[in-house]
Scaffold this active site. Structure first.
Site, PDB file in Angstrom:
ATOM      1  N   HIS A 191       0.846  -1.200   0.000  1.00  0.00           N
ATOM      2  CA  HIS A 191       0.000   0.000   0.000  1.00  0.00           C
ATOM      3  C   HIS A 191       0.885   1.255   0.000  1.00  0.00           C
ATOM      4  O   HIS A 191       0.701   2.159  -0.819  1.00  0.00           O
ATOM      5  CB  HIS A 191      -0.893  -0.043   1.248  1.00  0.00           C
ATOM      6  N   GLU A 192       1.861   1.283   0.910  1.00  0.00           N
ATOM      7  CA  GLU A 192       2.763   2.440   0.987  1.00  0.00           C
ATOM      8  C   GLU A 192       3.596   2.580  -0.288  1.00  0.00           C
ATOM      9  O   GLU A 192       3.859   3.688  -0.745  1.00  0.00           O
ATOM     10  CB  GLU A 192       3.697   2.329   2.187  1.00  0.00           C
ATOM     11  N   HIS A 240       1.707   4.474  -2.888  1.00  0.00           N
ATOM     12  CA  HIS A 240       1.843   5.936  -2.736  1.00  0.00           C
ATOM     13  C   HIS A 240       3.202   6.397  -3.268  1.00  0.00           C
ATOM     14  O   HIS A 240       3.293   7.361  -4.016  1.00  0.00           O
ATOM     15  CB  HIS A 240       1.811   6.318  -1.249  1.00  0.00           C
ATOM     16  N   ASP A 275      -5.335   8.743   4.167  1.00  0.00           N
ATOM     17  CA  ASP A 275      -5.466   8.939   2.719  1.00  0.00           C
ATOM     18  C   ASP A 275      -6.761   9.651   2.326  1.00  0.00           C
ATOM     19  O   ASP A 275      -6.756  10.587   1.538  1.00  0.00           O
ATOM     20  CB  ASP A 275      -5.402   7.595   1.994  1.00  0.00           C
TER      21      ASP A 275
HETATM   22 ZN    ZN Z   1      -2.201   5.116   2.437  1.00  0.00          ZN
END
Ligand code: ZN
Length: 370
Positions: free
Chosen positions: A73-74, A77, A173
């Site tokens: 997930h990171e 980004h 987020d």
């Molecule tokens: Zn996030």
């Protein structure tokens, strides 16, 4: 503080693990493996059928899987951020999730929107693909096969990760998406303030929800969101207020310098009379160091008339140029934990800028803004 350690590098970004993350792996493993949580057995068909050891192996595997999903997930980004030219210093995995440390979040609502969405999007895609595999596997091998269970859990884990992160609680987020949306309609400072207000509201809601359900995890997230929202709001406001202001405009230019041979007793009298808390130490036109009241206090009273500035001064100097932005001075002071910076122009000391100068500038500028 060195409470995290590096476990590797992906896309050139150091991935760090905070010690609290090890703790959550154990908690997750325990809650999956513990027989006191029958829902796991009922849902996936383990129940009392499988031996405890098998359940534990699965549980630890799921916990590590969760950790990988948070990391992905990171990375989602970070991938978009890097592509847009934003530097990512590191990714740290805490017990409540991952945090990507970047140089500065770009003040561009379209870019922030893309960066904020990239993480949940990554989780969503992994989630949907996993569920699809689980459905296929279920129809081919049966619903209670380890392969099916694995992808079923992986799928839901990622979908929950996606939904949770999209809660519009700044600085999560969803909150960043909200700020970007506000920012396309109003000034950036106002957009941040509004998003932070909503973030704090969600934090308070989460706090009570966590309190009533005795969910300590929720309490921690509430705390994290509340603090994070306030901190980012403050930092953004300061940066915007100081925009366009140069160090030269706020520094004190008539700097009194002292000789390295001056005794601490003399310096103390000087501080007392002039109400300054630090002096640059100069010899033959060259800046050698800086003596502050803190250096003075470390030396006992009776030794102050035999101790000299040159003995106690800080030699590691953080200096700044007069044409640098005031916000850069602020950042330098925060990062190096000093209260004043000598201002150097072509190797010559031309002034000194202190935290007080910055605070005064912020106050005056926000007064003007009103
Ligand atoms: Zn996030």
């Amino acid at each position: 503080m060195n409470s995290s350690f590096q476990i590797g590098k992906i896309m050139g970004i150091p991935i760090r693990l905070h010690w609290t993350f090890l703790f959550i792996i154990l908690v997750v493993a325990w809650s999956f493996g513990s027989s006191s949580l029958p829902w796991f057995g009922n849902t996936y068909g383990f129940g009392n059928v499988e031996p405890l050891s098998v359940r534990w192996i699965f549980s630890i595997a799921f916990a590590i899987l969760l950790f990988i999903c948070v990391g992905l997930h990171e990375l989602g980004h970070s991938f978009v951020a890097k592509k847009q030219g934003v530097e990512i210093k590191s990714i740290t995995l805490y017990f409540f999730g991952g945090v990507a440390a970047m140089d500065e979040i770009p003040r561009d609502s379209k870019l922030e929107l893309r960066m904020a969405f990239a993480g949940p999007l990554t989780s969503g895609i992994i989630g949907l693909v996993s569920l699809l595999i689980a459905v296929l596997s279920s129809s081919m091998f049966g619903p209670r096969q380890p392969f099916t269970i694995f992808f079923w859990t992986l799928g839901w884990m990622n979908l929950i990760l996606m939904i949770f992160n999209l809660i519009p609680a700044f600085p999560m987020d969803g909150g960043r998406v909200l700020r970007a949306w506000f920012a396309s309609r109003m000034p950036y400072a106002k957009a941040t303030r509004k998003a932070a207000e909503i973030g704090r509201m969600f934090a308070i809601l989460m706090f009570f929800l966590g309190l009533f359900t005795l969910n300590f995890f929720m309490l921690f997230i509430a705390f994290f969101v509340y603090m994070g929202a306030s901190e980012e709001e403050k930092a953004t406001t300061i940066n915007i207020t100081l925009e366009g202001i140069k160090v030269r405009q706020i520094m004190s230019s008539d700097v009194r310098t002292i000789d390295p041979a001056m005794t601490l007793k003399e310096i103390k009298d000087l501080m007392f009379h002039e109400k300054h808390r630090g002096y640059p130490v100069v010899e033959g036109g060259e800046l050698l160091g800086i003596v502050t009241i803190t250096d003075l206090q470390k030396v006992p009273e009776e030794k102050r008339d035999i101790t000299r500035a040159g003995d106690v001064m800080a030699r590691k100097l953080y200096v700044i140029a007069p044409e640098e932005e005031a916000s850069v001075a602020m950042k330098m002071m925060n990062e190096s934990a000093v209260r004043r910076l000598p201002v150097m122009d072509a190797g010559r000391l031309v002034g000194i800028v202190s935290r007080e100068d910055l605070v005064r500038a912020i106050e005056l500028c926000s007064e003007q803004g009103l």
